[in-house]
Write a protein that holds these residues in place. Structure first.
Motif, PDB file in Angstrom:
ATOM      1  N   ILE B 161      -9.378  17.065   1.212  1.00  0.00           N
ATOM      2  CA  ILE B 161      -9.706  16.008   2.174  1.00  0.00           C
ATOM      3  C   ILE B 161     -10.943  16.415   2.972  1.00  0.00           C
ATOM      4  CG2 ILE B 161      -8.886  14.660   4.138  1.00  0.00           C
ATOM      5  CD1 ILE B 161      -6.036  15.278   3.177  1.00  0.00           C
ATOM      6  N   PRO B 186      -2.085  10.349   3.403  1.00  0.00           N
ATOM      7  CA  PRO B 186      -2.828   9.431   2.521  1.00  0.00           C
ATOM      8  C   PRO B 186      -4.002  10.111   1.819  1.00  0.00           C
ATOM      9  CG  PRO B 186      -3.231   8.882   4.827  1.00  0.00           C
ATOM     10  CD  PRO B 186      -2.148   9.917   4.822  1.00  0.00           C
ATOM     11  N   GLY B 187      -4.628  11.084   2.479  1.00  0.00           N
ATOM     12  CA  GLY B 187      -5.761  11.765   1.861  1.00  0.00           C
ATOM     13  C   GLY B 187      -5.350  12.571   0.639  1.00  0.00           C
ATOM     14  N   ALA B 262      -3.510   1.219  -2.959  1.00  0.00           N
ATOM     15  CA  ALA B 262      -4.243  -0.029  -3.196  1.00  0.00           C
ATOM     16  C   ALA B 262      -5.740   0.183  -3.007  1.00  0.00           C
ATOM     17  CB  ALA B 262      -3.739  -1.106  -2.244  1.00  0.00           C
ATOM     18  N   TRP B 263      -6.095   1.036  -2.051  1.00  0.00           N
ATOM     19  CA  TRP B 263      -7.514   1.241  -1.781  1.00  0.00           C
ATOM     20  C   TRP B 263      -8.240   1.866  -2.956  1.00  0.00           C
ATOM     21  CZ3 TRP B 263      -3.916   4.775   0.029  1.00  0.00           C
ATOM     22  CH2 TRP B 263      -4.158   6.113  -0.252  1.00  0.00           C
ATOM     23  N   ARG B 266      -8.544  -0.844  -5.897  1.00  0.00           N
ATOM     24  CA  ARG B 266      -9.574  -1.843  -5.605  1.00  0.00           C
ATOM     25  C   ARG B 266     -10.961  -1.250  -5.712  1.00  0.00           C
ATOM     26  NH1 ARG B 266      -7.055  -5.524  -0.797  1.00  0.00           N
ATOM     27  NH2 ARG B 266      -4.940  -5.363  -1.560  1.00  0.00           N
ATOM     28  N   ARG B 267     -11.031   0.050  -5.383  1.00  0.00           N
ATOM     29  CA  ARG B 267     -12.340   0.679  -5.500  1.00  0.00           C
ATOM     30  C   ARG B 267     -12.780   0.655  -6.958  1.00  0.00           C
ATOM     31  NH1 ARG B 267     -12.611   6.650  -3.540  1.00  0.00           N
ATOM     32  NH2 ARG B 267     -12.037   5.640  -1.623  1.00  0.00           N
TER      33      ARG B 267
END
Ligand SMILES: Nc1ncnc2c1ncn2[C@@H]1O[C@H](COP(=O)(O)OP(=O)(O)O)[C@@H](O)[C@H]1O
Ligand SMILES: [Mg+2]
Lengths: 280, 273
Positions: B161, B186-187, B262-263, B266-267
């Motif tokens: 991270i 999350p990282g 999701a991030w 989508r990326r």
């Protein structure tokens, strides 16, 4: 310009000294960041601008010297001195709205008040329609605006920006500069803006600090008395050019030093300055 | 025209899967049934395997119509599931702590690195000796290597991270636990899911070793039993079933990962658009 609000702070920095592995980066570096003004610090790459910000923000303790915020010594990082980072530091795993709300949320602001403030800031930076997006779905300019919003929503005493428009394409960069200067003129918060781009510096500044290369200290303070609100028209005025020319001469010496010291980044700067000098 | 074409377009992923698996079966068929190369002629050919597998009255007592087949699948899936959940909870927990706390890392990493290279099979005697039931022993064997894979990937995830996120979080007023839940977890998630996919594969590998030696029922036990009875058709059915279950379980982990991140998805989607 709006009246200076009480919670805007000012820095007094005296005699900062800092070294990395025996190489002095800052030496007897003193400066002031006055309340409600936009102070721009400009210096060649590698001269210690980011180091200075890291110390002011509380990420690093200086080897010597004092940093006072409104007369009080600063400690570790805190929401009264926020940094907009050189590279994007938006959390990729949070939406724009979650990113902007982050500071308020972790400090326990009531949900209603938080929503109100976040929405107001998002409107101000023009990202209301993009608040459910993730940072990677935004353009570079939008990311920078989201980052400004994430800091501004916390109402810091001082807002520090470390080359925030670096890496944007020339057009977006110009638009962001005008957008940012407009925000500043509307709010009037104490800002410390760091850049190695002289034209950007003169365009934005109330006060221009020229920084030396190795050791890093403030070489000269130039009061930039160009009228506000600023638009790009100002860049065509004689006064702008006089100030820029003066700053250019001061900066050129430092950039040449960096160049001789073999700083690779300095190649770019000398090159850029030479182009800027030829263009006028 | 474009629309018409689209109806005939097969998803390239599906197409790849079909081609590679059918190609492999075809090669197997040619080697064993057509060319009948020396030594390969001893192997059961795909026709014999598939007709037994799908037969209501299989000659060797194992097919999709026999109760025992599903019982073995159920046992194996249950063991893998228990071991995998345990490896995830403990492994992610330990990995996050190791990445989060320097002191904890200093005390735990040398031990983890010493225990990690010990193969699951080597644990079997002690597991059987100490644990009260053979069932727990098999679950432990299935768990142990998957656990270490999860720990290591989680740790690397935390370490990867970018410092700038920690700085942003701390200047915005985070307490340590805010940093933990909003940056560390999350990282590290992308690396955690890479680790979980590896762990899932390792769990199936270890499971079979555990079932062969210490088990009652399960696909590994089935293969071992049929080895004693020289029923090679059943062995191949067991192997193919293991392959399919492993493939499916990894796909489930991948799917869960995509949903939780999701991030990331989508990326990637954004980059392709
Ligand atoms: N963490 C660090 N460790 C060692 N050297 C560093 C570190 N950070 C910066 N430096 C060095 O200190 C000098 C100043 O760096 P920096 O403050 O980032 O400059 P600027 O932001 O003006 O480009 C550079 O020569 C850089 O290589
Ligand atoms: Mg810098």
């Amino acid at each position: 310009m709006s009246t200076v609000r009480r919670n805007f702070g000012e820095f007094q920095v005296t005699g900062l000294t800092h070294a990395y592995g025996g190489v002095p980066v800052l030496e007897d570096c003193s400066l002031e960041v006055p309340r409600g003004k936009l102070t721009v610090l400009v210096g060649p790459s590698g001269c210690g601008k980011t180091t200075l910000i890291n110390i002011l923000a509380g990420y690093e303790a200086p080897a010597g010297g004092r940093v006072l915020l409104d007369g009080q010594p600063v400690g570790g990082p805190g929401p009264d001195r926020l940094v907009v980072f050189q590279e994007t530091a938006l959390f990729p795993w949070m939406t724009v709205e979650q990113n902007v709300a982050f500071g308020c949320r972790v400090r326990g602001m009531p949900a209603g008040e938080m929503r109100e403030r976040v929405q107001a800031v998002l409107v101000k930076v023009g990202l209301s329609d993009f608040q459910a997006k993730y940072p990677s779905q935004l353009s570079g300019g939008m990311q920078r605006r989201a980052e400004l919003a994430r800091a501004m929503v916390n109402d810091p005493k001082v807002l520090m920006l470390d080359e925030p428009f670096r890496g944007l394409d020339a057009m977006t960069r110009s638009i962001m500069q005008e957008f940012y200067v407009g925000l500043f003129e509307e709010v009037g918060r104490t800002n410390l803006f760091i850049t190695h781009d002289l034209e950007e510096a003169v365009f934005l500044a109330d006060r221009l600090l020229i920084m030396t290369y190795r050791p890093g200290r403030i070489k000269e303070v130039i009061e930039v008395d160009l009228p506000r609100p600023r638009t790009f028209q100002v860049m065509a005025t004689q006064r702008y050019n006089d100030i820029r020319q003066h700053a250019l001469e001061l900066l050129f010496e430092e950039a040449s030093k960096a160049f001789e010291a073999g700083s690779k980044a300095a190649f770019d700067l000398v090159d850029g300055l030479a182009r800027a000098a030829g263009r006028q | 025209m474009g629309l018409h074409m689209k109806r005939w377009t097969v998803n390239p992923e599906t197409w790849g899967a079909v081609v590679s698996i059918l190609g492999f079966v075809l090669l197997w068929y040619i080697l064993t049934a057509v060319l009948k190369l020396p030594r390969f002629d001893k192997l059961p050919n795909p026709v014999a395997v598939f007709s037994a597998w799908l037969s209501p009255h299989p000659q060797f007592g194992l097919s999709i119509f026999t109760r025992g087949y599903y019982l073995d699948i159920l046992y194996s899936v249950g063991r893998v599931l228990a071991a995998f959940v345990l490896a995830t909870v403990l492994g992610v927990g330990l990995g996050l702590l190791m990445g989060w706390s320097r002191v904890f890392f200093d005390y735990s990493f040398p031990l983890v690195e010493t225990l990690r290279p010990i193969p699951p099979i080597a644990w079997i005697p002690l597991a059987v000796l100490v644990l009260p039931t053979a069932e727990l022993g098999v679950i432990f064997i299935t768990f142990i290597a998957a656990f270490f894979a999860t720990v290591l990937n989680t740790l690397l995830g935390v370490r990867s991270i970018d410092e700038v996120y920690f700085r942003a979080a701390s200047c915005l007023g985070s307490r340590p636990r805010d940093v933990f839940w909003n940056v560390v977890v999350p990282g590290a998630l992308p690396a955690i899911f890479t680790g979980l996919q590896v762990a899932m594969g390792i769990a199936w590998i270890s499971l079979v070793a555990g079932e062969m030696i210490a088990g009652q029922r399960g696909l590994g036990y089935l293969i071992y039993e049929d080895y004693s009875n020289l029923q090679f058709v059943n062995i191949v059915i067991g192997m193919a079933t293991l392959g399919l279950l492993g493939y499916g379980s990894s796909a489930l982990v991948r799917m869960l990962g995509r949903r939780l991140m999701a991030w990331e998805g989508r990326r990637r989607g954004g980059a392709m658009a």
